[in-house]
Design an enzyme around this catalytic site. Structure first.
Site, PDB file in Angstrom:
ATOM      1  N   SER A 227      15.510 -39.449  55.774  1.00 40.05           N
ATOM      2  CA  SER A 227      16.863 -38.988  55.489  1.00 40.05           C
ATOM      3  C   SER A 227      16.930 -38.345  54.100  1.00 40.05           C
ATOM      4  O   SER A 227      16.210 -37.380  53.844  1.00 40.05           O
ATOM      5  CB  SER A 227      17.836 -40.158  55.639  1.00 40.05           C
ATOM      6  OG  SER A 227      19.168 -39.730  55.676  1.00 40.05           O
ATOM      7  N   ASP A 284      19.270 -36.465  66.716  1.00 35.74           N
ATOM      8  CA  ASP A 284      19.688 -36.860  65.367  1.00 35.74           C
ATOM      9  C   ASP A 284      20.418 -35.707  64.686  1.00 35.74           C
ATOM     10  O   ASP A 284      19.806 -34.705  64.315  1.00 35.74           O
ATOM     11  CB  ASP A 284      18.459 -37.283  64.557  1.00 35.74           C
ATOM     12  CG  ASP A 284      18.810 -37.749  63.154  1.00 35.74           C
ATOM     13  OD1 ASP A 284      20.010 -37.832  62.832  1.00 35.74           O
ATOM     14  OD2 ASP A 284      17.875 -38.035  62.379  1.00 35.74           O
ATOM     15  N   HIS A 350      19.444 -41.906  64.129  1.00 35.16           N
ATOM     16  CA  HIS A 350      18.907 -41.530  62.825  1.00 35.16           C
ATOM     17  C   HIS A 350      18.085 -42.643  62.180  1.00 35.16           C
ATOM     18  O   HIS A 350      17.354 -42.396  61.218  1.00 35.16           O
ATOM     19  CB  HIS A 350      20.078 -41.151  61.894  1.00 35.16           C
ATOM     20  CG  HIS A 350      19.664 -40.689  60.541  1.00 35.16           C
ATOM     21  ND1 HIS A 350      18.853 -39.580  60.342  1.00 35.16           N
ATOM     22  CD2 HIS A 350      19.938 -41.178  59.290  1.00 35.16           C
ATOM     23  CE1 HIS A 350      18.653 -39.410  59.051  1.00 35.16           C
ATOM     24  NE2 HIS A 350      19.284 -40.369  58.388  1.00 35.16           N
TER      25      HIS A 350
END
Length: 381
Positions: A227, A284, A350
């Site tokens: 991320s 995602d 995610h």
């Protein structure tokens, strides 16, 4: 105990990558290794994912704690506490990211520690086990970053307009477009405070020290993150290649990373020889933001009114036109034993654990088979 040691030794023999380690680090852009996914590469991706997991598991999330946003473990104990004691790596440096945002005093006072400008975000580790170095074919330096965890990091994530990279000597005389990256990511990477160096400065000092220490042996730099950490990993790799004249192969292994920069930033990464492998879950949403991705060369071919094409051509001046970087390994929830038949929310799509399970079970884009049992049998988990 003895059986566990034997299992690890056998796993090391089966997963020896010394004979073609540069290929697994992307020297040939992973051609022929991704679809179907090469077993040795799968194991290396999962191995680096564990370093990122350790960064997540070591972070102090409790805002009521006086140690909020720091690391829960000492440098000497983190590898043991997070299950990485058998990796052969030694942790050498803690890393902190600092937000460049200046909030009003009343907000900082009301939020108290929840608005800490600086937070522990990862670490640097060096492989020192002789057997592991032999298995890898070189000494490996890992830089691992966790994803977003604090209020200011979330706010920085929303600062999505592109901004020009500062002090870029390679482009000092260039007229026209220059490498640009997301404002918030750059802020977290390059900001510091009085008495607290920026993440960028810490990276410069530690990488310089390590390159000097191991200058006479085969070496690799692997930067990994999830991320926000994936975005910072790419910025770190770019910055290392710009800053140091003689560097080994620099590879990024990113999980669920957002877009980072424009097409000139992508071109710079390619020209540097920086290798980026992005693991992307097709469901995602984070991997599809921020901004828009439209190549100027393809605009004219679009079947849309001329004024829309013109807007797309002008987006560069509006700092919203991004570009994907590196090579992509796309995994899919629908082919996974982990989530098949279940209901997942956006956060689960995610989640790093989801990514690792998807990589573990991925065989190829045309297969619904599940490779997870093979990975487990090889003793990596």
């Amino acid at each position: 105990m003895h059986s566990a040691v034997r299992l690890r030794i056998n796993a090391m023999k089966r997963n020896n990558v010394a004979h073609k380690w540069t290929e697994y680090q992307g020297i040939q852009n992973w051609d022929g290794l991704l679809d179907p996914l090469d077993h040795h590469l799968r194991m290396e991706i999962l191995r680096y994912g564990r370093f990122v997991e350790a960064a997540y598991n070591s972070f102090q999330y409790d805002v009521d704690s006086p140690f909020y946003a720091t690391c829960r473990h000492s440098k000497s104990s983190l590898m043991n506490r997070t299950g990485l004691s058998q990796t052969g790596y030694r942790l050498t440096k803690y890393l902190r990211a600092t937000s460049g945002l200046e909030l009003p005093h009343w907000i900082k006072k009301a939020a108290n520690t929840a608005m800490n400008r600086s937070s522990w975000i990862g670490y640097v580790a060096v492989c020192e086990d002789k057997k592991e170095i032999a298995r890898l074919g070189r000494r490996d330096i890992v830089i691992a970053y966790r994803g977003t965890a604090t209020c200011l990091e979330w706010i920085e994530n929303l600062r999505v307009p592109l901004t020009e990279l500062p002090n870029n000597d390679s482009y000092s005389g260039q007229v026209g477009p220059r490498p640009m990256v997301e404002t918030g990511f750059l802020s977290l990477y390059s900001s510091g405070t009085v008495g607290l160096p920026s993440l960028k400065q810490t990276i410069h000092e530690e990488v310089s020290r390590l390159l000097h220490s191991y200058a006479r042996e085969p070496l690799s730099l692997t930067i990994t993150g999830h991320s926000l950490g994936a975005a910072l990993a790419i910025l770190t790799a770019y910055d290392i290649k710009v800053t140091f004249e003689r560097v080994p192969l620099v590879t990024v292994v990113s999980f669920g990373g957002p877009r980072v920069g424009n097409k000139d930033f992508r071109r710079s990464l390619d020209e540097q020889g920086t290798k980026v492998l992005r693991i992307v879950n097709s469901d995602d949403i984070v991997t599809k933001v921020p901004g828009f991705v439209v190549d100027d060369d393809n605009v004219e071919a679009l079947s849309c009114p001329w004024w829309i094409k013109q807007c797309m051509m002008n987006m560069q001046s509006q700092y919203w036109l991004y570009s994907e970087v590196g090579k992509e390994l796309k995994v899919n929830n629908k082919k996974s034993w982990y989530v098949n038949g279940g209901i997942m929310n956006m956060g689960m799509h995610h989640d790093l654990k989801t990514y690792l399970h998807l990589v573990e079970g991925f065989v190829s884009s045309n297969s619904t088979l599940d490779g997870s049992t093979k990975a487990v049998a090889d003793g990596y988990f």
